[in-house]
Scaffold this active site. Structure first.
Site, PDB file in Angstrom:
ATOM      1  N   PHE A 152     -21.943   7.491  25.792  1.00 52.37           N
ATOM      2  CA  PHE A 152     -22.251   6.073  25.561  1.00 52.37           C
ATOM      3  C   PHE A 152     -21.034   5.172  25.705  1.00 52.37           C
ATOM      4  O   PHE A 152     -21.163   4.004  26.042  1.00 52.37           O
ATOM      5  CB  PHE A 152     -22.875   5.896  24.169  1.00 52.37           C
ATOM      6  CG  PHE A 152     -22.007   6.408  23.047  1.00 52.37           C
ATOM      7  CD1 PHE A 152     -21.991   7.746  22.723  1.00 52.37           C
ATOM      8  CD2 PHE A 152     -21.187   5.549  22.344  1.00 52.37           C
ATOM      9  CE1 PHE A 152     -21.171   8.233  21.711  1.00 52.37           C
ATOM     10  CE2 PHE A 152     -20.372   6.015  21.325  1.00 52.37           C
ATOM     11  CZ  PHE A 152     -20.358   7.364  21.009  1.00 52.37           C
ATOM     12  N   TYR A 182      10.288   8.720   8.615  1.00 57.08           N
ATOM     13  CA  TYR A 182       9.505   9.795   9.235  1.00 57.08           C
ATOM     14  C   TYR A 182       8.913  10.703   8.161  1.00 57.08           C
ATOM     15  O   TYR A 182       7.749  11.070   8.207  1.00 57.08           O
ATOM     16  CB  TYR A 182      10.378  10.611  10.190  1.00 57.08           C
ATOM     17  CG  TYR A 182       9.571  11.604  10.994  1.00 57.08           C
ATOM     18  CD1 TYR A 182       9.069  11.260  12.248  1.00 57.08           C
ATOM     19  CD2 TYR A 182       9.311  12.884  10.501  1.00 57.08           C
ATOM     20  CE1 TYR A 182       8.308  12.156  12.981  1.00 57.08           C
ATOM     21  CE2 TYR A 182       8.552  13.784  11.225  1.00 57.08           C
ATOM     22  CZ  TYR A 182       8.052  13.424  12.471  1.00 57.08           C
ATOM     23  OH  TYR A 182       7.301  14.307  13.184  1.00 57.08           O
ATOM     24  N   PHE A 219     -23.710  12.095  13.397  1.00 56.67           N
ATOM     25  CA  PHE A 219     -22.938  10.990  13.944  1.00 56.67           C
ATOM     26  C   PHE A 219     -22.218  11.518  15.181  1.00 56.67           C
ATOM     27  O   PHE A 219     -21.831  12.690  15.231  1.00 56.67           O
ATOM     28  CB  PHE A 219     -21.951  10.381  12.938  1.00 56.67           C
ATOM     29  CG  PHE A 219     -21.271   9.181  13.542  1.00 56.67           C
ATOM     30  CD1 PHE A 219     -21.975   8.014  13.762  1.00 56.67           C
ATOM     31  CD2 PHE A 219     -19.956   9.243  13.986  1.00 56.67           C
ATOM     32  CE1 PHE A 219     -21.391   6.927  14.410  1.00 56.67           C
ATOM     33  CE2 PHE A 219     -19.365   8.162  14.623  1.00 56.67           C
ATOM     34  CZ  PHE A 219     -20.083   7.000  14.833  1.00 56.67           C
ATOM     35  N   THR A 220     -22.015  10.644  16.159  1.00 61.32           N
ATOM     36  CA  THR A 220     -21.542  11.067  17.479  1.00 61.32           C
ATOM     37  C   THR A 220     -20.256  11.894  17.421  1.00 61.32           C
ATOM     38  O   THR A 220     -20.223  13.040  17.884  1.00 61.32           O
ATOM     39  CB  THR A 220     -21.329   9.825  18.361  1.00 61.32           C
ATOM     40  OG1 THR A 220     -20.484   8.904  17.663  1.00 61.32           O
ATOM     41  CG2 THR A 220     -22.663   9.143  18.671  1.00 61.32           C
ATOM     42  N   LYS A 229     -13.602   0.984   8.364  1.00 60.79           N
ATOM     43  CA  LYS A 229     -14.829   0.343   7.858  1.00 60.79           C
ATOM     44  C   LYS A 229     -14.584  -0.178   6.431  1.00 60.79           C
ATOM     45  O   LYS A 229     -13.876  -1.163   6.263  1.00 60.79           O
ATOM     46  CB  LYS A 229     -15.991   1.339   7.921  1.00 60.79           C
ATOM     47  CG  LYS A 229     -16.539   1.571   9.348  1.00 60.79           C
ATOM     48  CD  LYS A 229     -15.754   2.541  10.150  1.00 60.79           C
ATOM     49  CE  LYS A 229     -16.476   3.031  11.384  1.00 60.79           C
ATOM     50  NZ  LYS A 229     -15.620   3.909  12.202  1.00 60.79           N
ATOM     51  N   ARG A 288     -27.884   2.394  20.229  1.00 56.54           N
ATOM     52  CA  ARG A 288     -27.885   3.588  19.378  1.00 56.54           C
ATOM     53  C   ARG A 288     -29.236   4.258  19.599  1.00 56.54           C
ATOM     54  O   ARG A 288     -30.183   4.072  18.860  1.00 56.54           O
ATOM     55  CB  ARG A 288     -27.699   3.232  17.888  1.00 56.54           C
ATOM     56  CG  ARG A 288     -26.335   2.664  17.546  1.00 56.54           C
ATOM     57  CD  ARG A 288     -25.232   3.684  17.261  1.00 56.54           C
ATOM     58  NE  ARG A 288     -24.548   4.236  18.400  1.00 56.54           N
ATOM     59  CZ  ARG A 288     -23.300   4.719  18.350  1.00 56.54           C
ATOM     60  NH1 ARG A 288     -22.598   4.661  17.222  1.00 56.54           N
ATOM     61  NH2 ARG A 288     -22.744   5.274  19.389  1.00 56.54           N
ATOM     62  N   ASP A 330     -18.955  12.327   4.421  1.00 55.57           N
ATOM     63  CA  ASP A 330     -18.390  11.326   5.298  1.00 55.57           C
ATOM     64  C   ASP A 330     -18.478  10.044   4.469  1.00 55.57           C
ATOM     65  O   ASP A 330     -19.546   9.432   4.366  1.00 55.57           O
ATOM     66  CB  ASP A 330     -19.176  11.203   6.604  1.00 55.57           C
ATOM     67  CG  ASP A 330     -18.567  10.150   7.531  1.00 55.57           C
ATOM     68  OD1 ASP A 330     -17.886   9.242   7.018  1.00 55.57           O
ATOM     69  OD2 ASP A 330     -18.778  10.236   8.753  1.00 55.57           O
TER      70      ASP A 330
HETATM   71  O1  PLI Z   1     -13.984   5.652  14.768  1.00 56.27           O
HETATM   72  P1  PLI Z   1     -13.291   6.621  13.863  1.00 56.27           P
HETATM   73  O2  PLI Z   1     -12.696   7.772  14.591  1.00 56.27           O
HETATM   74  O3  PLI Z   1     -12.347   5.975  12.935  1.00 56.27           O
HETATM   75  O4  PLI Z   1     -14.435   7.202  12.880  1.00 56.27           O
HETATM   76  C1  PLI Z   1     -15.458   7.986  13.337  1.00 56.27           C
HETATM   77  C2  PLI Z   1     -16.657   7.790  12.461  1.00 56.27           C
HETATM   78  C3  PLI Z   1     -16.979   8.742  11.568  1.00 56.27           C
HETATM   79  N1  PLI Z   1     -18.076   8.617  10.758  1.00 56.27           N
HETATM   80  C4  PLI Z   1     -18.877   7.530  10.802  1.00 56.27           C
HETATM   81  C5  PLI Z   1     -20.044   7.448   9.918  1.00 56.27           C
HETATM   82  C6  PLI Z   1     -18.585   6.509  11.690  1.00 56.27           C
HETATM   83  O5  PLI Z   1     -19.363   5.438  11.722  1.00 56.27           O
HETATM   84  C7  PLI Z   1     -17.446   6.624  12.570  1.00 56.27           C
HETATM   85  C8  PLI Z   1     -17.148   5.648  13.542  1.00 56.27           C
HETATM   86  N2  PLI Z   1     -17.999   4.686  13.797  1.00 56.27           N
HETATM   87  C9  PLI Z   1     -17.920   3.750  14.736  1.00 56.27           C
HETATM   88  C10 PLI Z   1     -16.814   3.645  15.698  1.00 56.27           C
HETATM   89  C11 PLI Z   1     -19.004   2.795  14.806  1.00 56.27           C
HETATM   90  O6  PLI Z   1     -18.951   1.877  15.643  1.00 56.27           O
HETATM   91  O7  PLI Z   1     -19.946   2.928  14.011  1.00 56.27           O
END
Ligand code: PLI
Length: 457
Positions: A449, A73, A125-126, A257, A382, A214
């Site tokens: 979305f 933990y 970004f969303t 990513k 998008r 980011d």
């Molecule tokens: O999906 P998260 O919570 O791990 O990350 C959010 C996120 C933050 N910044 C950017 C540039 C992203 O592309 C992003 C998440 N993107 C997704 C889920 C996508 O499908 O592009």
């Protein structure tokens, strides 16, 4: 004979079967999903290009690392491995581990934004903008104009427009930080140049404004700098990444990513005082400061993935190379796409493809559904649906970019899969006049979305 072929710097050790569906099955599935590709069952998808987020194939080293996870933990050994990896690869001293990128965005927004603040950024970004607004701030777009033009071949469409930023700085509002995205997702996976990063950081520093990256797709951005920016031709991806981060005070990262894991993320900072504030919220919203939102094995696989993504330049060259292969095949058929071809996906210009549909009939949503119906290939809208409504007056935001994103998971699909995708896009393009518009049957209030449902008009 000239030898220009290249191949992926790995071989396949394990496979996961996928199923080719019939057209009738796909018709039923997309109708049941309310014409929203997010609501399809993955079993009904043949080639899944919904997102590159959390969909990467891990390496044997990462699977091995999972077994070494320390699930304590407090004070997990795996956390310290992660701290070391982030410090070595990105150069940040303070690490706040979160369950994924939006967890880091939440904490960053809460510690820096006061109601009424303005947060400039190079395109929204969303989830990032959601958390800025949730903290009482307002997002202001300071990306260069070319980013909004799909056909513009500007090599660095992610750049900050310094004049737009200066005008905001000279305005009346408080600006706590600039939110600077690498390889801008909503612009089509478009990079920021090193020169622009340097100049933006200088400008912000002279005005006491922090720069928060980011850095979710910073490795792909580093690759484009190496390919396109004078002076970086022979610099390694690892060195370029370090320099990118040097022009910032911290970063949020979705590790799903670049970092080659299926879940995870972090907030990284330089200022220990700011990090202390972040950790105070971390323990309330995510978990203890030595795991945040991750298990020990997640952190171990992540630490391994972070080192792996820059261990050789071949990895990112093959990754972006696959995107370019698909993009070039689609371009050759005359289909309008965002140019230059981006780092993580091919973005089809739905407004130019379905010219018979007004933006309020959701052309990108309809085009993504049409591609699925044709072949079982799943992409993502998008455009106007993703942009949501303006909180001030409730009207639909009408972004200039109305796109379908075909996003490539890392190390998952082969060139043959890309050929199938390209042929399907070609078939839908030939038959584009038959694609009908959509209207909402259910519209969520936030991040609509993800869960919205539609019917054909
Ligand atoms: O999906 P998260 O919570 O791990 O990350 C959010 C996120 C933050 N910044 C950017 C540039 C992203 O592309 C992003 C998440 N993107 C997704 C889920 C996508 O499908 O592009």
């Amino acid at each position: 004979m000239e030898r220009r072929s290249w191949a992926e710097p790995y071989k396949i050790k394990m496979v996961e079967p996928i199923r080719i569906t019939t057209r009738a099955e796909r018709e039923a599935a997309i109708t049941e999903a309310g014409f929203n590709t997010f609501l399809l069952k993955s079993e009904d998808v043949y080639i899944d290009l919904l997102t590159d987020s959390g969909t990467s194939a891990m390496s044997d080293a990462q699977w091995g690392a999972l077994m070494m996870g320390d699930e304590s933990y407090a004070g997990s050994r795996s956390f310290y491995h992660l701290v070391d990896a982030v410090r070595d690869v990105y150069g940040y001293e303070e690490l706040i581990p979160t369950h994924q990128g939006r967890g880091a965005e939440h904490i960053l927004s809460q510690i820096l934004i006061k109601p009424g603040d303005v947060i400039p950024g190079n395109m929204y970004f969303t989830t990032t903008r959601f958390h800025q607004e949730y903290a009482g701030g307002t997002f202001a777009d300071v990306i260069i104009e070319e980013a909004h033009l799909p056909a513009s071949t500007h090599p660095f469409k992610g750049n900050v427009d310094l004049e737009k930023l200066r005008a905001l700085i000279d305005g009346p509002d408080r600006i706590p930080y600039l939110s600077l995205e690498t390889n801008v997702n909503m612009a089509g996976g478009q990079p920021v140049s090193m020169q622009n990063l340097r100049e933006t950081y200088e400008l912000c520093r002279t005005h006491g404004i922090l720069v928060m990256l980011d850095a979710t797709r910073a490795v792909e951005n580093a690759y484009f700098i190496q390919q396109r920016e004078a002076g970086y031709e022979t610099t390694s991806i690892a060195e370029i990444l370090r320099e990118i981060c040097s022009y910032s005070d911290g970063a949020t990262v979705s590790s799903k990513k670049d970092n080659l894991v299926n879940i995870g993320g972090f907030l990284a900072l330089r200022d220990p005082d700011l990090a202390r504030k972040a950790r105070a919220l971390l323990v309330a919203f995510e978990g203890l400061h030595t795991y945040g939102g991750m298990s020990g094995r997640d952190m171990e696989a992540l630490a391994t993935g972070i080192r792996e993504m820059v261990a050789t330049d071949d990895h990112v060259r093959a990754r972006v190379g696959q995107v370019e292969y698909l993009g070039n095949r689609i371009l050759k058929m005359g289909v309008p796409i965002v140019q230059p071809i981006g780092g993580h996906g091919v973005f089809i210009d739905a407004a130019m493809t379905l010219m018979h549909l007004d933006q309020e009939l959701f052309p990108a949503q309809a085009l993504a559904a049409a591609i699925y119906r044709d072949s079982g290939v799943r992409g993502m809208e998008r455009g106007i649906v993703s942009a949501g409504r303006d909180p001030a007056d409730g009207s639909n935001r009408r972004p200039q970019l109305e796109l379908v994103r075909l996003t490539l998971p890392r190390r998952v699909y082969t060139q043959a899969h890309m050929d199938v995708v390209a042929e399907s896009v070609g078939a839908v393009w030939e038959d584009r006049d038959s694609v009908r518009g959509l209207r909402f049957t259910y519209e969520p209030d936030e991040l609509r979305f993800f869960q919205a449902r539609f019917e054909e008009v």
